[in-house]
Design an enzyme around this catalytic site. Sequence first.
Site, PDB file in Angstrom:
ATOM      1  N   GLU A 116       0.818  -1.212   0.000  1.00  0.00           N
ATOM      2  CA  GLU A 116       0.000   0.000   0.000  1.00  0.00           C
ATOM      3  C   GLU A 116       0.851   1.262   0.000  1.00  0.00           C
ATOM      4  O   GLU A 116       0.566   2.219  -0.733  1.00  0.00           O
ATOM      5  CB  GLU A 116      -0.934  -0.004   1.209  1.00  0.00           C
ATOM      6  CG  GLU A 116      -1.845   1.219   1.285  1.00  0.00           C
ATOM      7  CD  GLU A 116      -2.835   1.140   2.433  1.00  0.00           C
ATOM      8  OE1 GLU A 116      -3.581   0.147   2.487  1.00  0.00           O
ATOM      9  OE2 GLU A 116      -2.860   2.056   3.272  1.00  0.00           O
ATOM     10  N   ARG A 156      -4.199  32.311 -19.867  1.00  0.00           N
ATOM     11  CA  ARG A 156      -4.678  33.405 -19.033  1.00  0.00           C
ATOM     12  C   ARG A 156      -3.873  34.679 -19.318  1.00  0.00           C
ATOM     13  O   ARG A 156      -2.635  34.687 -19.162  1.00  0.00           O
ATOM     14  CB  ARG A 156      -4.562  33.027 -17.548  1.00  0.00           C
ATOM     15  CG  ARG A 156      -4.878  34.140 -16.562  1.00  0.00           C
ATOM     16  CD  ARG A 156      -6.328  34.485 -16.513  1.00  0.00           C
ATOM     17  NE  ARG A 156      -6.629  35.313 -15.346  1.00  0.00           N
ATOM     18  CZ  ARG A 156      -7.782  35.928 -15.180  1.00  0.00           C
ATOM     19  NH1 ARG A 156      -8.749  35.820 -16.101  1.00  0.00           N
ATOM     20  NH2 ARG A 156      -7.994  36.644 -14.095  1.00  0.00           N
ATOM     21  N   GLN A 180       7.769  35.805 -14.400  1.00  0.00           N
ATOM     22  CA  GLN A 180       8.741  34.929 -13.746  1.00  0.00           C
ATOM     23  C   GLN A 180       8.178  34.279 -12.478  1.00  0.00           C
ATOM     24  O   GLN A 180       8.440  33.101 -12.195  1.00  0.00           O
ATOM     25  CB  GLN A 180      10.010  35.720 -13.406  1.00  0.00           C
ATOM     26  CG  GLN A 180      11.168  34.840 -12.975  1.00  0.00           C
ATOM     27  CD  GLN A 180      12.427  35.642 -12.745  1.00  0.00           C
ATOM     28  OE1 GLN A 180      12.534  36.348 -11.742  1.00  0.00           O
ATOM     29  NE2 GLN A 180      13.368  35.555 -13.666  1.00  0.00           N
TER      30      GLN A 180
END
Length: 385
Positions: A242, A268, A279
């Site tokens: 797991e 955008r 940046q």
Amino acid sequence: MNFDLPPDIEAMCTALTAFARRDLNGPAHDFDSTDFRRRWLLAGKQGILGATVPEEYGGSGLDAVAAVALFEALGSGCADTGFAFSAAAHLFACLMPLVEFGTAEQQHRHLPRLCSGELVAAHAITESDAGSDILHQRTRADRTAAGYVLNGTKVFTTNSPVADTFLVQAVTQPGGGFFGLTAFLVPADAPGLRVGPPYAKLGLRGSPTAEVHFTDCPVPLDAVLGGEGCGASVFTGSMRWERICLFAVYLGAMRRVLDDTIDFVRDRVQFGSPIGEFQAVSHRVVDMITRLESARLLLFKAAADLSAGRDCEVSSGVAKVAVSEAAVQLGLDAIQLRGALGVTDGVAETLLRDALPARIFSGTNEIQKNNVARALGLGRRRPTR
């Protein structure tokens, strides 16, 4: 050192991502047990639910490396991370202990229908006062002439509201420490077994979770998995699988959200330019990629250790911490880059909600660090010469 997957595994992953995107996405908010079962059967037919189970029991016989690749593909294609989480918990926490510790009769009786998706499994171990501290459970299994009788309550049991088979840990020798626990295979319709209402959770809403109550629940002798006193060994074996393979789901989810985020910052426009040119934005995206790729390498390294039969206490603990922390931070970054849109319903906020529990389940990240430190021998003085 080869970082490329075999062509057949690559093809399998590509097909699985497309399949998951098309057929495994469920309701966004409200859990629907009927729809869950429909998708569960589809996942079984696709080979997801028995990926690492030997072929003779209805599985695909894949190793841990291939399983990580497969569940990464599942997490990438299935936007319902809770469903993918349930599938991974079913396979790695329940079926693999059956593969490792089950008798031939138990394996032939249970595994084929669990692999096919006809049945759902749940591992009932956590208690209100015994989460990470599993050796101090209160659920008892008292010996009788016909077998055992279970009494106690388990909490936070993944898949329990829809489970057909429970792998239950109970105390058979109080004060017995590591050898005081025993694992049992208990059908959901056993007398005295009752599942509580599903929890309302912050994330992983597609994975149903609830309490499981045992009141004078009879269990026959042939339901013991691995022998009396082997419960802790069964649990440890399940955690090996797991803590590595389940977290591959988050690699896929992070990749999906990262790709969506890159598209967003390209499109955008603010102040006359795509925000990806700024940046502050571009550097944050690079940081997201770095975290994901670093966590991915650590997880595949741990899977390689597991496949090769090497000790993976250090590699699995480090990988679990890295993947879960990367998922949380990537979710936060994806929200920040979207501004106000990030806190509305969408892929970014969903990833963050689904990622937060990853720092807790399968042993908290603090417990993982303890495990790694113990494996390194920290806290013990080296013997003097």
